[in-house]
Design a protein around this motif. Sequence first.
Motif, PDB file in Angstrom:
ATOM      1  N   ALA A 293       0.824  -1.205   0.000  1.00  0.00           N
ATOM      2  CA  ALA A 293       0.000   0.000   0.000  1.00  0.00           C
ATOM      3  C   ALA A 293       0.860   1.258   0.000  1.00  0.00           C
ATOM      4  O   ALA A 293       0.615   2.192  -0.779  1.00  0.00           O
ATOM      5  CB  ALA A 293      -0.934  -0.006   1.208  1.00  0.00           C
ATOM      6  N   ALA A 298      -1.012   4.401  -1.717  1.00  0.00           N
ATOM      7  CA  ALA A 298      -2.410   4.271  -1.298  1.00  0.00           C
ATOM      8  C   ALA A 298      -2.626   4.893   0.079  1.00  0.00           C
ATOM      9  O   ALA A 298      -1.734   4.902   0.925  1.00  0.00           O
ATOM     10  CB  ALA A 298      -2.822   2.802  -1.276  1.00  0.00           C
ATOM     11  N   ASP A 302      -6.534  -2.366   0.469  1.00  0.00           N
ATOM     12  CA  ASP A 302      -7.526  -2.987  -0.404  1.00  0.00           C
ATOM     13  C   ASP A 302      -8.243  -4.088   0.365  1.00  0.00           C
ATOM     14  O   ASP A 302      -7.658  -4.755   1.223  1.00  0.00           O
ATOM     15  CB  ASP A 302      -6.846  -3.594  -1.639  1.00  0.00           C
ATOM     16  N   ARG A 303      -9.514  -4.287   0.064  1.00  0.00           N
ATOM     17  CA  ARG A 303     -10.236  -5.420   0.617  1.00  0.00           C
ATOM     18  C   ARG A 303      -9.589  -6.709   0.153  1.00  0.00           C
ATOM     19  O   ARG A 303      -9.039  -6.750  -0.946  1.00  0.00           O
ATOM     20  CB  ARG A 303     -11.700  -5.373   0.180  1.00  0.00           C
ATOM     21  N   ARG A 307     -10.899  -1.089   5.049  1.00  0.00           N
ATOM     22  CA  ARG A 307     -10.798   0.340   4.824  1.00  0.00           C
ATOM     23  C   ARG A 307     -11.329   1.055   6.064  1.00  0.00           C
ATOM     24  O   ARG A 307     -11.961   0.436   6.922  1.00  0.00           O
ATOM     25  CB  ARG A 307     -11.608   0.726   3.590  1.00  0.00           C
TER      26      ARG A 307
END
Length: 327
Positions: A293, A298, A302-303, A307
């Motif tokens: 990430a 990011a 990410d799933r 989040r």
Amino acid sequence: MLRWGIIGTGFISHAMLGAIRASERSSVAMICGRNETALDALAAQYDIPASTTDQATLLANADVDVVYIALPNHLHRAATEAAMAAGKPVLCEKSLTTTMDDATALAASVRKAETFFVEGLMYLAHPLMEQLVTVLRDPSVGELRSVSGFYAADIWQVVNPAGGGTLYNLGCYPASLLHLVVQTMCGQEAFAARQLTGFGNLGKDAALQDASVSVRFDNGVLANLHSTDGHGLAHEFVIVTTKGTLRFATNPWLPEPGESRMIWQPYDGPARDIVVRSEQDAFYHQTRMVERALRSGAKAADRPSPRLSDSLEIMQFLTEWEAACRP
């Protein structure tokens, strides 16, 4: 190389320190804790070059790229707010906090800082959860009808009594997995549309030690969860659909190196083992998730990892569950 700062010297820090050491893309720059004896022992065991008893010193250290907060649940808000103010990305241990007021304030600090944050529900970073999502999205599995799960571990003597009791130490695991299942199979909005009722027993420290909840989502899906930190070492999670049942044969919340297994049992055919192999544990995969990430720039994971919006939905569920259980 991603350089970590660790805040906290409890048993969970050992798990993350081992995971960081196992990754060729991470190292530990500094560790912080109030217990100087534990601090010195961890620094020596994991060859950490710097240590401090002052969080502000760690957060001001230019050699720290990301902060792992391994403090008791009720201290997560203040530590996260301080890290956000210092511009440091954060991996914060679960549960997010112990109250929705604290969770809302924590989230506000993350949004204001526009800095990476993820709650440390480490099992969600394991490949087992990616495989689960793939299975649940397969139309041949059918439509979701109900979920049942429990997590039991005799840990009440070793957890901080201000940390919120069983729901915030153990109940967060089946709650977050229920959240992932409902979100995956029924859509992003389905989890929040629900009614629930709960029952519980208080422990010696006046925190919930045993807690159960029954849920009816507005789409008709039912769920029953149970959590206890007063006895046992056991786990169960079963997903029931219109076509069969999906059961975890190994602990979904603590996948060990080696094989993790689910069993799909259709109503009209033989059972099928679903095996996921990994040489590393969930804490290692969580470390690699943070590395990826931050390398990509990011602001969120990410799933299946949570989040910020997912963490807030899980916290809302936990606080409602707690309120339903208390006299």
